[in-house]
Write a protein that holds these residues in place. Structure first.
Motif, PDB file in Angstrom:
ATOM      1  N   LYS A  35     -33.263  -6.797  23.615  1.00 49.61           N
ATOM      2  CA  LYS A  35     -33.458  -8.212  23.610  1.00 49.61           C
ATOM      3  C   LYS A  35     -34.869  -8.556  24.003  1.00 49.61           C
ATOM      4  CE  LYS A  35     -32.024 -12.001  26.339  1.00 49.61           C
ATOM      5  NZ  LYS A  35     -31.199 -12.560  27.404  1.00 49.61           N
ATOM      6  N   LEU A  36     -35.232  -9.330  23.169  1.00 46.41           N
ATOM      7  CA  LEU A  36     -36.952  -9.765  23.500  1.00 46.41           C
ATOM      8  C   LEU A  36     -37.397 -10.291  24.714  1.00 46.41           C
ATOM      9  CD1 LEU A  36     -39.676 -10.191  21.665  1.00 46.41           C
ATOM     10  CD2 LEU A  36     -38.742 -12.641  21.511  1.00 46.41           C
ATOM     11  N   VAL A  37     -38.198  -9.888  25.225  1.00 43.13           N
ATOM     12  CA  VAL A  37     -38.889 -10.292  26.555  1.00 43.13           C
ATOM     13  C   VAL A  37     -40.204 -11.179  26.215  1.00 43.13           C
ATOM     14  CG1 VAL A  37     -39.832  -9.452  28.835  1.00 43.13           C
ATOM     15  CG2 VAL A  37     -37.853  -8.469  27.720  1.00 43.13           C
ATOM     16  N   SER A  38     -41.039 -10.524  25.500  1.00 43.61           N
ATOM     17  CA  SER A  38     -42.294 -11.451  25.215  1.00 43.61           C
ATOM     18  C   SER A  38     -42.923 -10.806  24.024  1.00 43.61           C
ATOM     19  CB  SER A  38     -43.298 -10.799  26.582  1.00 43.61           C
ATOM     20  OG  SER A  38     -43.588  -9.546  26.416  1.00 43.61           O
ATOM     21  N   TYR A  39     -43.570 -11.929  23.324  1.00 42.43           N
ATOM     22  CA  TYR A  39     -44.408 -11.712  22.169  1.00 42.43           C
ATOM     23  C   TYR A  39     -45.760 -12.192  22.340  1.00 42.43           C
ATOM     24  CZ  TYR A  39     -44.739 -11.584  17.131  1.00 42.43           C
ATOM     25  OH  TYR A  39     -45.408 -11.297  15.724  1.00 42.43           O
ATOM     26  N   GLU A  40     -46.908 -11.363  22.439  1.00 43.53           N
ATOM     27  CA  GLU A  40     -48.258 -11.860  22.678  1.00 43.53           C
ATOM     28  C   GLU A  40     -48.873 -11.301  21.112  1.00 43.53           C
ATOM     29  OE1 GLU A  40     -49.978 -11.449  26.808  1.00 43.53           O
ATOM     30  OE2 GLU A  40     -49.330  -9.507  26.065  1.00 43.53           O
ATOM     31  N   PRO A  57     -39.731 -16.512  24.708  1.00 40.87           N
ATOM     32  CA  PRO A  57     -39.207 -16.439  23.313  1.00 40.87           C
ATOM     33  C   PRO A  57     -37.787 -15.879  23.404  1.00 40.87           C
ATOM     34  CG  PRO A  57     -40.713 -14.731  23.735  1.00 40.87           C
ATOM     35  CD  PRO A  57     -40.928 -15.495  25.182  1.00 40.87           C
ATOM     36  N   THR A  58     -37.081 -15.961  22.359  1.00 36.80           N
ATOM     37  CA  THR A  58     -35.702 -15.458  22.025  1.00 36.80           C
ATOM     38  C   THR A  58     -35.729 -14.447  21.104  1.00 36.80           C
ATOM     39  OG1 THR A  58     -34.943 -17.271  20.959  1.00 36.80           O
ATOM     40  CG2 THR A  58     -34.551 -17.380  23.454  1.00 36.80           C
ATOM     41  N   GLY A  59     -34.903 -13.627  20.829  1.00 32.16           N
ATOM     42  CA  GLY A  59     -34.503 -12.604  19.815  1.00 32.16           C
ATOM     43  C   GLY A  59     -34.279 -11.377  20.165  1.00 32.16           C
ATOM     44  N   TYR A  60     -33.725 -10.578  18.999  1.00 32.46           N
ATOM     45  CA  TYR A  60     -33.420  -9.209  19.275  1.00 32.46           C
ATOM     46  C   TYR A  60     -33.910  -8.238  18.232  1.00 32.46           C
ATOM     47  CZ  TYR A  60     -29.912 -11.209  22.386  1.00 32.46           C
ATOM     48  OH  TYR A  60     -29.396 -11.865  23.539  1.00 32.46           O
ATOM     49  N   ALA A  61     -33.759  -7.121  18.226  1.00 37.29           N
ATOM     50  CA  ALA A  61     -33.895  -6.033  17.390  1.00 37.29           C
ATOM     51  C   ALA A  61     -32.833  -5.033  17.552  1.00 37.29           C
ATOM     52  CB  ALA A  61     -35.181  -5.265  17.807  1.00 37.29           C
ATOM     53  N   TYR A  62     -32.465  -4.571  16.183  1.00 36.38           N
ATOM     54  CA  TYR A  62     -31.289  -3.533  16.448  1.00 36.38           C
ATOM     55  C   TYR A  62     -31.766  -2.629  15.403  1.00 36.38           C
ATOM     56  CZ  TYR A  62     -26.559  -1.992  16.685  1.00 36.38           C
ATOM     57  OH  TYR A  62     -25.476  -1.273  16.846  1.00 36.38           O
ATOM     58  N   PHE A  63     -31.528  -1.344  15.970  1.00 35.45           N
ATOM     59  CA  PHE A  63     -31.907  -0.132  15.338  1.00 35.45           C
ATOM     60  C   PHE A  63     -30.363   0.676  15.076  1.00 35.45           C
ATOM     61  CE2 PHE A  63     -35.813  -1.045  17.192  1.00 35.45           C
ATOM     62  CZ  PHE A  63     -36.659  -0.697  16.213  1.00 35.45           C
ATOM     63  N   THR A  64     -29.887   0.805  13.883  1.00 37.89           N
ATOM     64  CA  THR A  64     -28.518   1.389  13.662  1.00 37.89           C
ATOM     65  C   THR A  64     -28.766   3.117  13.598  1.00 37.89           C
ATOM     66  OG1 THR A  64     -28.650   1.606  11.132  1.00 37.89           O
ATOM     67  CG2 THR A  64     -27.823  -0.468  12.149  1.00 37.89           C
ATOM     68  N   PRO A  65     -27.811   3.821  13.766  1.00 34.43           N
ATOM     69  CA  PRO A  65     -27.860   5.293  13.549  1.00 34.43           C
ATOM     70  C   PRO A  65     -28.022   5.671  12.148  1.00 34.43           C
ATOM     71  CG  PRO A  65     -25.834   4.456  14.845  1.00 34.43           C
ATOM     72  CD  PRO A  65     -26.353   3.268  14.371  1.00 34.43           C
ATOM     73  N   GLU A  66     -27.785   4.601  11.159  1.00 36.18           N
ATOM     74  CA  GLU A  66     -27.929   4.846   9.699  1.00 36.18           C
ATOM     75  C   GLU A  66     -29.281   4.700   9.229  1.00 36.18           C
ATOM     76  OE1 GLU A  66     -24.032   4.196  10.921  1.00 36.18           O
ATOM     77  OE2 GLU A  66     -25.631   2.934  10.909  1.00 36.18           O
ATOM     78  N   ASN A  67     -30.486   4.245  10.313  1.00 33.51           N
ATOM     79  CA  ASN A  67     -31.674   4.151   9.999  1.00 33.51           C
ATOM     80  C   ASN A  67     -32.026   2.581   9.428  1.00 33.51           C
ATOM     81  OD1 ASN A  67     -32.205   6.297  11.011  1.00 33.51           O
ATOM     82  ND2 ASN A  67     -33.050   7.466   9.396  1.00 33.51           N
ATOM     83  N   ARG A  68     -31.478   1.782   9.713  1.00 30.44           N
ATOM     84  CA  ARG A  68     -31.715   0.193   9.447  1.00 30.44           C
ATOM     85  C   ARG A  68     -31.887  -0.349  10.703  1.00 30.44           C
ATOM     86  NH1 ARG A  68     -32.002  -3.534   5.715  1.00 30.44           N
ATOM     87  NH2 ARG A  68     -31.358  -2.008   3.860  1.00 30.44           N
ATOM     88  N   VAL A  69     -32.985  -1.444  10.439  1.00 25.88           N
ATOM     89  CA  VAL A  69     -33.474  -2.219  11.593  1.00 25.88           C
ATOM     90  C   VAL A  69     -33.414  -3.652  11.207  1.00 25.88           C
ATOM     91  CG1 VAL A  69     -35.916  -1.982  11.116  1.00 25.88           C
ATOM     92  CG2 VAL A  69     -35.285  -2.404  13.099  1.00 25.88           C
ATOM     93  N   PHE A  70     -32.890  -4.446  12.217  1.00 27.03           N
ATOM     94  CA  PHE A  70     -32.913  -5.818  12.106  1.00 27.03           C
ATOM     95  C   PHE A  70     -33.778  -6.474  13.069  1.00 27.03           C
ATOM     96  CE2 PHE A  70     -29.057  -4.108  10.511  1.00 27.03           C
ATOM     97  CZ  PHE A  70     -28.791  -4.682   9.199  1.00 27.03           C
ATOM     98  N   PHE A  71     -34.523  -7.409  12.822  1.00 29.12           N
ATOM     99  CA  PHE A  71     -35.398  -8.344  13.800  1.00 29.12           C
ATOM    100  C   PHE A  71     -35.323  -9.683  13.506  1.00 29.12           C
ATOM    101  CE2 PHE A  71     -37.728  -4.299  13.976  1.00 29.12           C
ATOM    102  CZ  PHE A  71     -38.236  -4.548  15.377  1.00 29.12           C
ATOM    103  N   VAL A  72     -34.861 -10.358  14.505  1.00 31.83           N
ATOM    104  CA  VAL A  72     -34.918 -11.932  14.452  1.00 31.83           C
ATOM    105  C   VAL A  72     -35.741 -12.428  15.720  1.00 31.83           C
ATOM    106  CG1 VAL A  72     -33.471 -14.080  14.450  1.00 31.83           C
ATOM    107  CG2 VAL A  72     -32.741 -12.161  13.064  1.00 31.83           C
ATOM    108  N   LEU A  73     -36.961 -12.904  16.001  1.00 29.65           N
ATOM    109  CA  LEU A  73     -37.537 -13.288  16.811  1.00 29.65           C
ATOM    110  C   LEU A  73     -37.891 -14.879  16.748  1.00 29.65           C
ATOM    111  CD1 LEU A  73     -40.005 -10.198  16.852  1.00 29.65           C
ATOM    112  CD2 LEU A  73     -37.848 -10.405  18.085  1.00 29.65           C
ATOM    113  N   THR A  74     -37.684 -15.489  17.828  1.00 25.03           N
ATOM    114  CA  THR A  74     -38.061 -17.063  17.727  1.00 25.03           C
ATOM    115  C   THR A  74     -38.897 -17.310  18.853  1.00 25.03           C
ATOM    116  OG1 THR A  74     -35.795 -17.678  18.803  1.00 25.03           O
ATOM    117  CG2 THR A  74     -35.944 -17.393  16.172  1.00 25.03           C
ATOM    118  N   GLY A  75     -39.691 -18.526  18.733  1.00 26.81           N
ATOM    119  CA  GLY A  75     -40.347 -18.945  19.643  1.00 26.81           C
ATOM    120  C   GLY A  75     -39.680 -19.921  20.499  1.00 26.81           C
ATOM    121  N   GLU A  76     -39.892 -20.090  21.679  1.00 24.35           N
ATOM    122  CA  GLU A  76     -39.376 -21.155  22.881  1.00 24.35           C
ATOM    123  C   GLU A  76     -39.641 -22.321  22.534  1.00 24.35           C
ATOM    124  OE1 GLU A  76     -40.316 -21.520  27.646  1.00 24.35           O
ATOM    125  OE2 GLU A  76     -42.074 -21.264  26.116  1.00 24.35           O
TER     126      GLU A  76
END
Length: 165
Positions: A35-40, A57-76
């Motif tokens: 879970k995103l805490v800060s973005y400087e 800010p809000t957002g998440y990163a997800y790393f799968t065991p199959e080596n795929r990553v997803f990022f969705v990061l949004t501003g306040e």
């Protein structure tokens, strides 16, 4: 069994094992939800740091065991857009992409196949990271970021906490 029969058996066994050998294992330190805490953003020319996505800010990163990553990061403070100009402005408070990744030491490289900015599709994005308990700190290389191109070369310092799956 004839020599040709043994050779055929070895080929079948080798072909069956090839996908297993080709699949790299995910780094277990990263696997899961963050879970995103800060973005400087730090500006290279003068060292100033700016909370470009706001204080919360809000957002998440997800790393799968199959080596795929997803990022969705949004501003306040994002609000629904009603005009084309407002919709365009929303892109300045969004970073979103996905791809396959590989790790080497304390860095990962993601080969992107989806991104909020089409210029990133097909690129490789490398990030350095450090872990401190349940905190993940991510540092980008110096580059011109599409969202803050007017600042010149910048790097992002992004902090996450381990989320609940």
């Amino acid at each position: 069994m004839s020599t040709s029969g043994r050779y055929a058996t070895l080929l079948v066994l080798a072909a069956g094992a090839a996908p297993l050998a080709a699949r790299a294992e995910s780094d277990p330190r990263l696997t899961g939800l963050w879970k995103l805490v800060s973005y400087e953003v730090e500006v290279r020319t003068d060292g100033t740091k700016m909370p470009v996505m706001g204080e919360r800010p809000t957002g998440y990163a997800y790393f799968t065991p199959e080596n795929r990553v997803f990022f969705v990061l949004t501003g306040e403070g994002r609000k629904p857009a009603e005009t084309d100009a407002q919709r365009a402005d929303l892109l300045g408070t969004l970073v979103s992409y996905s791809g396959t990744f590989r790790t080497e030491g304390d860095q990962w490289t993601a080969k992107l196949d989806v991104a909020w900015d089409p210029k990133w599709v097909g690129t490789e994005q490398t990030r350095m990271f450090s872990l401190d308990g349940e905190r993940l700190r991510v540092l980008t290389p110096w580059r011109v970021m599409p969202n803050w191109a007017d600042k010149g070369e910048t790097r992002s310092i992004v902090t996450f906490v381990r989320g609940k799956d």
